[in-house]
Design an enzyme around this catalytic site. Structure first.
Site, PDB file in Angstrom:
ATOM      1  N   ASP A 176      82.795  -5.139   1.976  1.00 38.05           N
ATOM      2  CA  ASP A 176      83.826  -5.331   2.997  1.00 38.05           C
ATOM      3  C   ASP A 176      84.838  -6.386   2.550  1.00 38.05           C
ATOM      4  O   ASP A 176      84.488  -7.344   1.857  1.00 38.05           O
ATOM      5  CB  ASP A 176      83.161  -5.760   4.309  1.00 38.05           C
ATOM      6  N   GLY A 177      86.089  -6.199   2.994  1.00 39.47           N
ATOM      7  CA  GLY A 177      87.119  -7.203   2.772  1.00 39.47           C
ATOM      8  C   GLY A 177      88.220  -6.808   1.807  1.00 39.47           C
ATOM      9  O   GLY A 177      89.107  -7.615   1.524  1.00 39.47           O
ATOM     10  N   GLY A 195      90.793  -4.730   2.185  1.00 40.15           N
ATOM     11  CA  GLY A 195      92.104  -4.739   2.827  1.00 40.15           C
ATOM     12  C   GLY A 195      92.590  -6.140   3.137  1.00 40.15           C
ATOM     13  O   GLY A 195      93.763  -6.471   2.918  1.00 40.15           O
ATOM     14  N   TRP A 231      91.658  -8.877   1.632  1.00 43.64           N
ATOM     15  CA  TRP A 231      91.945  -9.529   0.342  1.00 43.64           C
ATOM     16  C   TRP A 231      93.372  -9.211  -0.098  1.00 43.64           C
ATOM     17  O   TRP A 231      94.110 -10.095  -0.532  1.00 43.64           O
ATOM     18  CB  TRP A 231      90.948  -9.041  -0.699  1.00 43.64           C
ATOM     19  N   HIS A 259      91.508  -2.070  -2.591  1.00 45.61           N
ATOM     20  CA  HIS A 259      90.486  -1.075  -2.913  1.00 45.61           C
ATOM     21  C   HIS A 259      90.350  -0.925  -4.434  1.00 45.61           C
ATOM     22  O   HIS A 259      89.246  -0.777  -4.952  1.00 45.61           O
ATOM     23  CB  HIS A 259      90.828   0.265  -2.273  1.00 45.61           C
ATOM     24  N   TRP A 288      87.067   8.028   8.284  1.00 44.87           N
ATOM     25  CA  TRP A 288      87.975   9.177   8.361  1.00 44.87           C
ATOM     26  C   TRP A 288      89.039   8.954   9.431  1.00 44.87           C
ATOM     27  O   TRP A 288      90.081   9.634   9.426  1.00 44.87           O
ATOM     28  CB  TRP A 288      87.196  10.450   8.688  1.00 44.87           C
ATOM     29  N   ARG A 334      90.826   6.308   9.734  1.00 41.68           N
ATOM     30  CA  ARG A 334      91.898   5.433   9.227  1.00 41.68           C
ATOM     31  C   ARG A 334      93.175   6.245   8.992  1.00 41.68           C
ATOM     32  O   ARG A 334      93.142   7.478   8.962  1.00 41.68           O
ATOM     33  CB  ARG A 334      91.441   4.754   7.940  1.00 41.68           C
ATOM     34  N   LEU A 391      68.905   2.015 -13.883  1.00 38.51           N
ATOM     35  CA  LEU A 391      69.279   1.776 -12.495  1.00 38.51           C
ATOM     36  C   LEU A 391      69.699   3.078 -11.813  1.00 38.51           C
ATOM     37  O   LEU A 391      70.424   3.882 -12.403  1.00 38.51           O
ATOM     38  CB  LEU A 391      70.442   0.780 -12.438  1.00 38.51           C
ATOM     39  N   LEU A 449      75.864  -4.431  10.925  1.00 42.75           N
ATOM     40  CA  LEU A 449      75.405  -3.417   9.979  1.00 42.75           C
ATOM     41  C   LEU A 449      76.329  -2.206   9.893  1.00 42.75           C
ATOM     42  O   LEU A 449      76.227  -1.419   8.949  1.00 42.75           O
ATOM     43  CB  LEU A 449      73.991  -2.959  10.346  1.00 42.75           C
ATOM     44  N   SER A 450      77.202  -2.047  10.867  1.00 45.57           N
ATOM     45  CA  SER A 450      78.215  -0.991  10.831  1.00 45.57           C
ATOM     46  C   SER A 450      77.645   0.396  10.519  1.00 45.57           C
ATOM     47  O   SER A 450      78.162   1.122   9.666  1.00 45.57           O
ATOM     48  CB  SER A 450      79.318  -1.352   9.822  1.00 45.57           C
TER      49      SER A 450
END
Length: 249
Positions: free
Chosen positions: A25-26, A28, A30, A42, A74, A76, A134, A198-199
Protein backbone atom coordinates in the site's frame (compact mmCIF):
# COMPACT_ATOMS: atom_id res chain seq x y z
CA UNK A 1 18.19 -3.03 -0.99
CA UNK A 2 19.53 -1.67 2.28
CA UNK A 3 20.09 2.07 2.13
CA UNK A 4 23.32 3.69 3.23
CA UNK A 5 23.68 4.53 6.92
CA UNK A 6 20.91 2.10 7.92
CA UNK A 7 21.95 -0.28 10.70
CA UNK A 8 21.86 -3.93 9.80
CA UNK A 9 19.26 -6.03 11.63
CA UNK A 10 20.26 -9.31 13.21
CA UNK A 11 17.77 -12.11 12.57
CA UNK A 12 17.49 -15.62 13.93
CA UNK A 13 17.93 -17.57 10.70
CA UNK A 14 16.22 -20.60 12.27
CA UNK A 15 12.99 -18.64 12.79
CA UNK A 16 12.41 -17.05 9.38
CA UNK A 17 8.68 -17.22 8.53
CA UNK A 18 7.96 -19.87 5.93
CA UNK A 19 5.19 -17.77 4.40
CA UNK A 20 4.96 -13.97 4.39
CA UNK A 21 1.97 -12.09 2.95
CA UNK A 22 2.19 -8.39 2.08
CA UNK A 23 -0.40 -5.68 1.40
CA UNK A 24 1.59 -3.35 -0.83
CA UNK A 25 0.00 0.00 0.00
CA UNK A 26 0.99 3.61 -0.59
CA UNK A 27 2.00 3.77 -4.26
CA UNK A 28 -0.45 6.54 -5.09
CA UNK A 29 0.34 8.62 -2.01
CA UNK A 30 4.07 8.19 -2.65
CA UNK A 31 3.58 9.63 -6.12
CA UNK A 32 1.28 12.44 -4.96
CA UNK A 33 3.81 13.56 -2.34
CA UNK A 34 6.30 14.02 -5.20
CA UNK A 35 3.92 15.75 -7.59
CA UNK A 36 3.85 12.69 -9.87
CA UNK A 37 1.05 10.77 -11.52
CA UNK A 38 -0.26 7.77 -9.56
CA UNK A 39 1.06 5.52 -12.33
CA UNK A 40 4.59 6.59 -11.42
CA UNK A 41 4.02 5.27 -7.91
CA UNK A 42 2.80 1.95 -9.26
CA UNK A 43 5.87 1.71 -11.52
CA UNK A 44 8.17 2.42 -8.58
CA UNK A 45 6.24 -0.18 -6.61
CA UNK A 46 7.19 -2.81 -9.22
CA UNK A 47 10.85 -2.10 -8.48
CA UNK A 48 10.13 -2.78 -4.81
CA UNK A 49 8.46 -6.09 -5.70
CA UNK A 50 11.66 -7.18 -7.43
CA UNK A 51 13.83 -6.07 -4.50
CA UNK A 52 11.67 -7.71 -1.82
CA UNK A 53 11.39 -10.90 -3.85
CA UNK A 54 15.20 -11.07 -3.89
CA UNK A 55 15.29 -10.31 -0.16
CA UNK A 56 12.83 -13.13 0.55
CA UNK A 57 14.98 -15.53 -1.48
CA UNK A 58 18.12 -14.45 0.35
CA UNK A 59 16.47 -14.94 3.76
CA UNK A 60 15.06 -18.36 2.91
CA UNK A 61 11.35 -17.51 2.80
CA UNK A 62 9.44 -20.30 1.02
CA UNK A 63 6.21 -18.48 0.10
CA UNK A 64 5.65 -14.77 -0.60
CA UNK A 65 2.08 -13.61 -1.28
CA UNK A 66 1.60 -10.10 -2.65
CA UNK A 67 -1.71 -8.23 -2.88
CA UNK A 68 -1.39 -6.65 -6.32
CA UNK A 69 -4.99 -5.86 -7.31
CA UNK A 70 -8.22 -6.43 -5.38
CA UNK A 71 -11.71 -6.98 -6.73
CA UNK A 72 -12.55 -3.61 -5.17
CA UNK A 73 -9.80 -1.98 -7.25
CA UNK A 74 -11.96 -2.47 -10.36
CA UNK A 75 -13.96 0.49 -9.01
CA UNK A 76 -11.01 2.87 -9.50
CA UNK A 77 -10.97 5.32 -12.43
CA UNK A 78 -10.81 3.45 -15.74
CA UNK A 79 -7.58 5.20 -16.68
CA UNK A 80 -5.82 3.99 -13.53
CA UNK A 81 -7.13 0.43 -13.95
CA UNK A 82 -5.90 0.41 -17.55
CA UNK A 83 -2.49 1.69 -16.45
CA UNK A 84 -2.28 -1.01 -13.76
CA UNK A 85 -3.21 -3.76 -16.24
CA UNK A 86 -0.57 -2.49 -18.65
CA UNK A 87 2.00 -2.41 -15.86
CA UNK A 88 1.18 -5.99 -14.85
CA UNK A 89 1.70 -7.04 -18.46
CA UNK A 90 5.09 -5.35 -18.78
CA UNK A 91 6.40 -6.21 -15.31
CA UNK A 92 6.06 -9.98 -15.58
CA UNK A 93 9.68 -10.64 -16.40
CA UNK A 94 10.31 -14.31 -17.00
CA UNK A 95 14.05 -13.76 -16.47
CA UNK A 96 13.49 -12.70 -12.83
CA UNK A 97 11.58 -15.90 -12.09
CA UNK A 98 13.83 -18.27 -14.01
CA UNK A 99 17.11 -16.72 -12.82
CA UNK A 100 16.02 -17.07 -9.20
CA UNK A 101 14.23 -20.44 -9.57
CA UNK A 102 10.97 -18.76 -8.49
CA UNK A 103 7.64 -20.46 -9.08
CA UNK A 104 4.74 -18.11 -9.86
CA UNK A 105 1.20 -18.76 -8.70
CA UNK A 106 -1.85 -16.54 -9.18
CA UNK A 107 -4.88 -16.35 -6.90
CA UNK A 108 -8.02 -14.41 -7.73
CA UNK A 109 -10.76 -14.02 -10.31
CA UNK A 110 -8.47 -14.07 -13.35
CA UNK A 111 -11.45 -14.35 -15.71
CA UNK A 112 -12.05 -10.63 -15.14
CA UNK A 113 -8.60 -9.71 -16.42
CA UNK A 114 -8.10 -8.38 -19.97
CA UNK A 115 -7.40 -11.30 -22.28
CA UNK A 116 -3.79 -10.31 -23.04
CA UNK A 117 -2.99 -9.93 -19.35
CA UNK A 118 -4.74 -13.18 -18.43
CA UNK A 119 -2.88 -15.15 -21.09
CA UNK A 120 0.50 -13.65 -20.16
CA UNK A 121 -0.04 -14.42 -16.48
CA UNK A 122 -1.20 -18.00 -17.05
CA UNK A 123 1.64 -18.71 -19.48
CA UNK A 124 4.22 -17.52 -16.97
CA UNK A 125 2.61 -19.67 -14.27
CA UNK A 126 2.97 -22.66 -16.59
CA UNK A 127 6.57 -21.87 -17.55
CA UNK A 128 7.69 -21.51 -13.94
CA UNK A 129 5.77 -24.53 -12.66
CA UNK A 130 8.91 -26.66 -12.46
CA UNK A 131 10.91 -24.17 -10.41
CA UNK A 132 11.72 -25.32 -6.90
CA UNK A 133 12.75 -22.18 -5.03
CA UNK A 134 10.52 -19.45 -3.61
CA UNK A 135 6.84 -19.66 -4.56
CA UNK A 136 5.58 -16.15 -5.28
CA UNK A 137 1.81 -15.87 -5.11
CA UNK A 138 0.27 -12.81 -6.73
CA UNK A 139 -3.24 -11.92 -5.55
CA UNK A 140 -4.75 -10.45 -8.71
CA UNK A 141 -8.43 -9.48 -8.95
CA UNK A 142 -8.66 -11.08 -5.52
CA UNK A 143 -10.75 -10.59 -2.41
CA UNK A 144 -11.27 -12.91 0.52
CA UNK A 145 -15.06 -12.53 0.42
CA UNK A 146 -15.04 -13.54 -3.27
CA UNK A 147 -12.82 -16.52 -2.47
CA UNK A 148 -15.00 -17.72 0.43
CA UNK A 149 -18.14 -17.26 -1.66
CA UNK A 150 -16.63 -19.42 -4.41
CA UNK A 151 -15.73 -22.06 -1.83
CA UNK A 152 -19.28 -22.04 -0.43
CA UNK A 153 -20.73 -22.49 -3.92
CA UNK A 154 -18.40 -25.42 -4.63
CA UNK A 155 -19.34 -27.15 -1.37
CA UNK A 156 -23.04 -26.49 -2.04
CA UNK A 157 -22.70 -28.24 -5.39
CA UNK A 158 -21.10 -31.24 -3.65
CA UNK A 159 -23.95 -31.36 -1.15
CA UNK A 160 -26.52 -31.17 -3.96
CA UNK A 161 -24.77 -34.02 -5.76
CA UNK A 162 -24.86 -36.15 -2.62
CA UNK A 163 -21.07 -36.23 -2.36
CA UNK A 164 -21.04 -34.78 1.16
CA UNK A 165 -23.65 -34.11 3.85
CA UNK A 166 -24.01 -30.67 5.46
CA UNK A 167 -23.21 -32.18 8.88
CA UNK A 168 -19.87 -33.49 7.61
CA UNK A 169 -18.58 -30.16 6.24
CA UNK A 170 -15.30 -29.36 8.00
CA UNK A 171 -12.63 -26.67 7.94
CA UNK A 172 -10.62 -28.98 5.69
CA UNK A 173 -13.48 -28.99 3.16
CA UNK A 174 -13.43 -25.20 3.06
CA UNK A 175 -9.65 -25.06 2.75
CA UNK A 176 -9.54 -27.49 -0.17
CA UNK A 177 -11.76 -25.08 -2.13
CA UNK A 178 -9.66 -21.97 -1.41
CA UNK A 179 -7.35 -20.56 -4.06
CA UNK A 180 -4.42 -21.14 -1.69
CA UNK A 181 -4.99 -24.89 -1.37
CA UNK A 182 -1.70 -26.66 -0.67
CA UNK A 183 -0.01 -23.48 0.61
CA UNK A 184 0.67 -23.09 4.36
CA UNK A 185 -0.99 -20.17 6.13
CA UNK A 186 1.11 -16.99 6.39
CA UNK A 187 2.95 -16.68 9.69
CA UNK A 188 3.48 -12.96 9.07
CA UNK A 189 1.37 -10.36 7.29
CA UNK A 190 2.95 -7.00 6.49
CA UNK A 191 1.05 -3.88 5.44
CA UNK A 192 2.86 -0.77 4.26
CA UNK A 193 1.49 2.75 3.81
CA UNK A 194 0.20 3.54 7.29
CA UNK A 195 -3.24 1.94 7.08
CA UNK A 196 -4.15 -0.55 9.82
CA UNK A 197 -6.64 -3.00 8.31
CA UNK A 198 -6.70 -6.23 6.30
CA UNK A 199 -8.74 -4.90 3.37
CA UNK A 200 -10.45 -8.19 2.49
CA UNK A 201 -7.12 -10.01 2.13
CA UNK A 202 -6.57 -13.67 3.08
CA UNK A 203 -9.07 -13.42 5.94
CA UNK A 204 -9.33 -17.20 6.41
CA UNK A 205 -5.62 -17.84 5.89
CA UNK A 206 -4.47 -15.08 8.24
CA UNK A 207 -6.60 -16.17 11.19
CA UNK A 208 -3.43 -16.67 13.26
CA UNK A 209 -0.91 -14.59 11.32
CA UNK A 210 1.23 -12.08 13.16
CA UNK A 211 0.38 -8.60 11.85
CA UNK A 212 2.95 -5.88 11.18
CA UNK A 213 2.00 -2.37 10.05
CA UNK A 214 4.42 0.32 8.91
CA UNK A 215 3.95 3.92 7.79
CA UNK A 216 6.53 3.44 5.03
CA UNK A 217 4.98 3.63 1.56
CA UNK A 218 5.52 0.54 -0.55
CA UNK A 219 7.86 2.25 -3.08
CA UNK A 220 10.20 3.14 -0.18
CA UNK A 221 10.01 -0.27 1.52
CA UNK A 222 13.42 -1.93 1.34
CA UNK A 223 15.42 -4.91 2.52
CA UNK A 224 16.07 -3.34 5.92
CA UNK A 225 12.36 -2.63 6.41
CA UNK A 226 11.60 -6.25 5.47
CA UNK A 227 14.10 -7.50 8.03
CA UNK A 228 12.62 -5.14 10.64
CA UNK A 229 9.20 -6.73 10.11
CA UNK A 230 10.67 -10.22 10.48
CA UNK A 231 12.55 -9.12 13.60
CA UNK A 232 9.27 -8.00 15.18
CA UNK A 233 7.75 -11.35 14.24
CA UNK A 234 10.61 -13.19 15.93
CA UNK A 235 10.00 -11.29 19.18
CA UNK A 236 6.40 -12.51 19.44
CA UNK A 237 5.10 -15.63 21.14
CA UNK A 238 2.76 -17.65 18.93
CA UNK A 239 0.31 -19.44 21.25
CA UNK A 240 -2.61 -20.50 19.00
CA UNK A 241 -5.00 -20.37 21.95
CA UNK A 242 -2.64 -22.10 24.37
CA UNK A 243 -0.98 -20.62 27.46
CA UNK A 244 2.64 -19.52 27.51
CA UNK A 245 3.43 -22.47 29.76
CA UNK A 246 1.96 -24.91 27.25
CA UNK A 247 3.97 -23.35 24.44
CA UNK A 248 7.15 -23.60 26.50
CA UNK A 249 6.56 -27.32 27.00
Amino acid sequence: MQQQNEPSISLDTTRIPQHIAIIMDGNGRWAKARGLARSAGHQKGVDTVRAITESAIKLGVKYLTLYAFSTENWKRPASEVAALMSLILTSLEEELFMKNNVRLRIIGDVERLPEDVRQAVLQLVERTNGNTGLTEIIALSYSSKWELTQAAKAIAREVAAGEISPEDISEDDIERHLTTVGIPAPELLIRTGGEVRLSNYLLWQCAYSELYFTDTYWPDFNHNDFCQAISHYQQRERRFGKTSEQVAQ
